[in-house]
Write an enzyme that holds these catalytic residues in place. Structure first.
Site, PDB file in Angstrom:
ATOM      1  N   LYS A  22      81.475  46.782  -2.906  1.00 26.41           N
ATOM      2  CA  LYS A  22      81.462  46.239  -1.536  1.00 26.41           C
ATOM      3  C   LYS A  22      81.611  44.722  -1.544  1.00 26.41           C
ATOM      4  CE  LYS A  22      77.869  45.174   1.860  1.00 26.41           C
ATOM      5  NZ  LYS A  22      77.488  43.871   1.319  1.00 26.41           N
ATOM      6  N   ASN A  23      80.787  44.047  -2.336  1.00 29.64           N
ATOM      7  CA  ASN A  23      80.772  42.591  -2.244  1.00 29.64           C
ATOM      8  C   ASN A  23      82.037  41.951  -2.815  1.00 29.64           C
ATOM      9  OD1 ASN A  23      78.383  42.656  -0.910  1.00 29.64           O
ATOM     10  ND2 ASN A  23      77.104  42.075  -2.664  1.00 29.64           N
ATOM     11  N   ARG A  93      78.021  39.853   7.648  1.00 25.31           N
ATOM     12  CA  ARG A  93      77.718  38.582   7.015  1.00 25.31           C
ATOM     13  C   ARG A  93      78.957  37.953   6.372  1.00 25.31           C
ATOM     14  NH1 ARG A  93      74.136  34.746   7.009  1.00 25.31           N
ATOM     15  NH2 ARG A  93      74.255  33.505   5.133  1.00 25.31           N
ATOM     16  N   CYS A 117      72.957  41.801   7.362  1.00 27.55           N
ATOM     17  CA  CYS A 117      71.556  42.192   7.200  1.00 27.55           C
ATOM     18  C   CYS A 117      70.633  41.040   7.535  1.00 27.55           C
ATOM     19  CB  CYS A 117      71.298  42.622   5.750  1.00 27.55           C
ATOM     20  SG  CYS A 117      71.906  44.263   5.390  1.00 27.55           S
ATOM     21  N   ILE A 124      74.092  28.421   6.181  1.00 19.81           N
ATOM     22  CA  ILE A 124      75.399  28.291   5.507  1.00 19.81           C
ATOM     23  C   ILE A 124      75.677  26.821   5.154  1.00 19.81           C
ATOM     24  CG2 ILE A 124      76.394  30.402   6.495  1.00 19.81           C
ATOM     25  CD1 ILE A 124      78.022  28.520   8.391  1.00 19.81           C
ATOM     26  N   ASP A 125      74.584  26.061   4.982  1.00 20.38           N
ATOM     27  CA  ASP A 125      74.752  24.628   4.700  1.00 20.38           C
ATOM     28  C   ASP A 125      75.575  24.356   3.447  1.00 20.38           C
ATOM     29  OD1 ASP A 125      72.282  25.808   3.575  1.00 20.38           O
ATOM     30  OD2 ASP A 125      72.122  23.882   2.552  1.00 20.38           O
ATOM     31  N   GLN A 126      75.434  25.202   2.413  1.00 17.40           N
ATOM     32  CA  GLN A 126      76.174  24.965   1.163  1.00 17.40           C
ATOM     33  C   GLN A 126      77.676  25.243   1.349  1.00 17.40           C
ATOM     34  OE1 GLN A 126      74.635  23.592  -1.693  1.00 17.40           O
ATOM     35  NE2 GLN A 126      73.099  23.367  -0.094  1.00 17.40           N
ATOM     36  N   ASP A 305      69.583  42.902  -4.467  1.00 18.91           N
ATOM     37  CA  ASP A 305      70.109  44.087  -3.772  1.00 18.91           C
ATOM     38  C   ASP A 305      69.600  45.397  -4.378  1.00 18.91           C
ATOM     39  OD1 ASP A 305      71.454  42.452  -2.066  1.00 18.91           O
ATOM     40  OD2 ASP A 305      73.453  42.849  -2.848  1.00 18.91           O
ATOM     41  N   ILE A 327      65.020  35.582  -3.945  1.00 13.93           N
ATOM     42  CA  ILE A 327      66.244  35.126  -3.263  1.00 13.93           C
ATOM     43  C   ILE A 327      66.046  34.988  -1.750  1.00 13.93           C
ATOM     44  CG2 ILE A 327      68.724  35.559  -2.886  1.00 13.93           C
ATOM     45  CD1 ILE A 327      68.181  35.269  -5.840  1.00 13.93           C
ATOM     46  N   ARG A 397      77.210  50.848   6.253  1.00 19.67           N
ATOM     47  CA  ARG A 397      77.911  49.561   6.077  1.00 19.67           C
ATOM     48  C   ARG A 397      78.330  49.382   4.630  1.00 19.67           C
ATOM     49  NH1 ARG A 397      74.472  44.998   6.488  1.00 19.67           N
ATOM     50  NH2 ARG A 397      76.260  44.202   5.374  1.00 19.67           N
TER      51      ARG A 397
HETATM   52  C1  UD1 Z   1      75.511  37.785  -1.322  1.00 18.71           C
HETATM   53  C2  UD1 Z   1      75.691  39.283  -1.233  1.00 18.71           C
HETATM   54  C3  UD1 Z   1      74.361  39.967  -0.981  1.00 18.71           C
HETATM   55  C4  UD1 Z   1      73.347  39.558  -2.039  1.00 18.71           C
HETATM   56  C5  UD1 Z   1      73.276  38.031  -2.146  1.00 18.71           C
HETATM   57  C6  UD1 Z   1      72.403  37.572  -3.315  1.00 18.71           C
HETATM   58  C7  UD1 Z   1      77.917  39.462  -0.345  1.00 18.71           C
HETATM   59  C8  UD1 Z   1      78.782  39.790   0.816  1.00 18.71           C
HETATM   60  N1  UD1 Z   1      76.600  39.557  -0.132  1.00 18.71           N
HETATM   61  O1  UD1 Z   1      75.006  37.356  -0.056  1.00 18.71           O
HETATM   62  O2  UD1 Z   1      74.576  41.376  -1.037  1.00 18.71           O
HETATM   63  O3  UD1 Z   1      72.072  40.024  -1.656  1.00 18.71           O
HETATM   64  O4  UD1 Z   1      74.595  37.488  -2.373  1.00 18.71           O
HETATM   65  O5  UD1 Z   1      72.866  38.126  -4.507  1.00 18.71           O
HETATM   66  O6  UD1 Z   1      78.391  39.170  -1.432  1.00 18.71           O
HETATM   67  N2  UD1 Z   1      71.663  29.909   0.868  1.00 18.71           N
HETATM   68  C9  UD1 Z   1      71.434  28.661   1.393  1.00 18.71           C
HETATM   69  N3  UD1 Z   1      72.508  27.983   1.906  1.00 18.71           N
HETATM   70  C10 UD1 Z   1      73.769  28.489   1.910  1.00 18.71           C
HETATM   71  C11 UD1 Z   1      73.986  29.772   1.353  1.00 18.71           C
HETATM   72  C12 UD1 Z   1      72.905  30.466   0.830  1.00 18.71           C
HETATM   73  O7  UD1 Z   1      70.303  28.163   1.429  1.00 18.71           O
HETATM   74  O8  UD1 Z   1      74.689  27.822   2.387  1.00 18.71           O
HETATM   75  C13 UD1 Z   1      70.526  30.658   0.289  1.00 18.71           C
HETATM   76  C14 UD1 Z   1      70.284  32.005   0.979  1.00 18.71           C
HETATM   77  O9  UD1 Z   1      69.501  31.874   2.144  1.00 18.71           O
HETATM   78  C15 UD1 Z   1      69.590  32.781  -0.110  1.00 18.71           C
HETATM   79  C16 UD1 Z   1      70.262  32.254  -1.394  1.00 18.71           C
HETATM   80  O10 UD1 Z   1      70.844  30.994  -1.038  1.00 18.71           O
HETATM   81  O11 UD1 Z   1      68.232  32.448  -0.160  1.00 18.71           O
HETATM   82  C17 UD1 Z   1      71.344  33.140  -1.947  1.00 18.71           C
HETATM   83  O12 UD1 Z   1      72.270  33.462  -0.919  1.00 18.71           O
HETATM   84  P1  UD1 Z   1      73.766  33.871  -1.236  1.00 18.71           P
HETATM   85  O13 UD1 Z   1      73.927  34.091  -2.700  1.00 18.71           O
HETATM   86  O14 UD1 Z   1      74.676  32.900  -0.577  1.00 18.71           O
HETATM   87  O15 UD1 Z   1      73.863  35.259  -0.486  1.00 18.71           O
HETATM   88  P2  UD1 Z   1      75.075  35.805   0.329  1.00 18.71           P
HETATM   89  O16 UD1 Z   1      76.369  35.262  -0.191  1.00 18.71           O
HETATM   90  O17 UD1 Z   1      74.792  35.726   1.786  1.00 18.71           O
END
Ligand code: UD1
Length: 426
Positions: A22-23, A93, A117, A124-126, A305, A327, A397
């Site tokens: 999926k991812n 997402r 979810c 999404i700051d990063q 996950d 996480i 999903r």
């Molecule tokens: C992806 C996966 C999800 C998995 C997660 C962690 C997809 C579509 N989804 O989600 O299934 O659970 O990785 O392995 O691939 N964060 C920030 N700022 C940012 C982005 C992230 O603070 O700009 C934080 C998040 O809140 C979280 C951590 O970083 O605490 C990891 O998030 P991230 O790896 O980005 O998860 P997703 O890409 O949303």
């Protein structure tokens, strides 16, 4: 309103085939926007998140053809729109991947703030930091993120946090940027490597994916490709835990055992027997498992996950297990439901303490998010009596034909449609 009705207590046995990841799929499908020729994608999972991605592409003008159940031809040459339809983007997402791909293709993108979810605060700051470092400007207004760039220029980006999504968006935004981009403290998940392989098959120049430093040299042109998506390690892990929880004997087929190592090693630690073969793993359950402690971490740590599914298994282990979520802030939304089935779990912030019990009993339960749903299925399969699982759209999903695959392993699970005001007779 669909529900899964499980009559628990049957040992799973036999072979199950794992679908595409999926991812990886939800990153690779938006990435076809970057291709200047058609892309044929194989091993695409038939799940709702993929359907939404394909609908978004079609709405924007792409030609999408299903060649067979898991093979799709996508030609994005007629896409002119740089705005992703609001309601569709809100439903998943990974719609944020359209930000990076549209930005590279058209120097402009407008996408709603992502849905998906609810696992707590998910900023999404990063992602935005990467776009800005590469030379783009952004604004967030009325729930929409808008990004513009005159030109994207290669740079060095250090992620403050290891993030899968931002690593992927940085790859999208830099793949055709001028010069070299270096991503440091990058995520290392198997789907990051899969996406890099896909982009390289289009003609990109990406090195180091799978390590924490990824180097991307911008190229002028990306062509089309034929590409096979990797198997889903979380779906595989879910079936492995389900096999263990039901004391079964299941061969999980079509996997990359290396991707499963964090899961395999924890299962072995609690007493599950696992045989690894070239592209399958055989899971042989035991009568009762040992307690353990577990902390979720970015790859190659134990995946967040798989945390809810493993918690379901540990509810039946001997002794006290401590499970720490490393996480997300809010990933214990299945705990109340497991308690209804007789589990003894207490949660304090990001830590859950599980006191193993002798048995779970079936109950009506409700799914809060995708992997919470998988945990409730595992609990239902190992419980005595009937479990009726509501809100299964969350499960659909991300899992292809979950009930069909489980029935193939001997589970007593059916999908039923009920008017929402009629309760299942238990
Ligand atoms: C992806 C996966 C999800 C998995 C997660 C962690 C997809 C579509 N989804 O989600 O299934 O659970 O990785 O392995 O691939 N964060 C920030 N700022 C940012 C982005 C992230 O603070 O700009 C934080 C998040 O809140 C979280 C951590 O970083 O605490 C990891 O998030 P991230 O790896 O980005 O998860 P997703 O890409 O949303």
């Amino acid at each position: 309103m669909d529900k899964f009705i499980i009559n628990g207590g049957k040992k799973l046995h036999g072979r199950v085939n794992i679908s595409g990841a999926k991812n990886a799929a939800v990153a690779i499908i938006p990435a076809t926007i970057l291709a200047e020729g058609p892309c044929i994608l194989e091993n695409v999972p038939n799940i709702n998140d993929v359907t939404i991605d394909l609908q978004i592409l079609q709405e924007m003008g792409a030609d999408v053809k299903l060649l067979d159940k898991s093979t799709i031809r996508i030609d994005t040459k007629h896409i002119r729109d740089t705005v992703v339809p609001y309601e569709m983007a809100r439903r998943m997402r990974a719609s944020y991947y359209f930000l990076g791909t549209l930005l590279t293709k058209f120097n402009h993108a407008k996408v709603s703030m992502p849905g998906g979810c609810d696992l707590g605060d998910r900023p999404i700051d990063q992602h935005l930091k990467c776009f800005k470092s590469l030379g783009a400007d952004y604004s967030i207004e009325h729930g929409l993120v808008e990004i513009n760039a005159d030109k994207l220029i290669g740079t060095q980006i250090y992620f403050d946090k290891v993030t899968v999504g931002a690593t992927i968006n940085a790859m999208f935004a830099s793949v055709k940027a001028d010069g070299l981009t270096i991503l440091e403290n990058a995520a290392k998940e198997p789907h990051i490597v899969d996406l890099a392989n896909f982009l390289n098959s289009l003609g990109a120049d990406i090195m180091g994916a799978g390590t924490d430093v990824i180097k991307i040299r911008g190229v002028r042109k990306l062509g089309g490709t034929n590409y096979t998506i990797i198997p889903d390690q979380i779906e595989a892990g879910t079936f492995m835990v389900a096999a263990a929880a039901t004391k079964g004997d299941v061969t999980v087929n079509g996997v990359i055992p290396k991707h499963l190592e964090p899961i395999t090693s924890k299962l072995r630690k609690v007493g599950v027997t696992i045989e690894e073969h070239d592209d399958s793993v055989r899971v042989i359950g035991a009568e009762r498992y040992e307690r353990t402690n577990l902390k979720t971490m970015p790859h190659p740590g134990f995946p967040t996950d798989m945390q809810p599914q493993f918690a379901a298994l540990l509810t039946l282990a001997k002794g006290t297990s401590i499970l720490t979520e490393g996480i997300f802030d809010n990933r214990f939304r299945y705990v109340d439901e497991l308690r209804r089935m007789g589990a003894d779990i207490s949660v304090d912030g990001k830590v859950a303490v599980i006191e193993g019990v002798e048995r779970l009993t079936g109950a009506p339960v409700k799914v809060a998010d995708l992997r919470a749903g998988a945990a409730l299925i595992i609990a239902g399969l190992s419980a005595d009596g009937i479990t009726a699982i509501e809100e299964i759209q969350h499960i659909e999903r991300g899992y292809e034909d979950m009930d069909v695959k489980l029935r193939g392993l001997g589970a007593d699970i059916v999908k039923r449609r009920y008017p929402s005001d009629i309760k299942v007779a238990l």
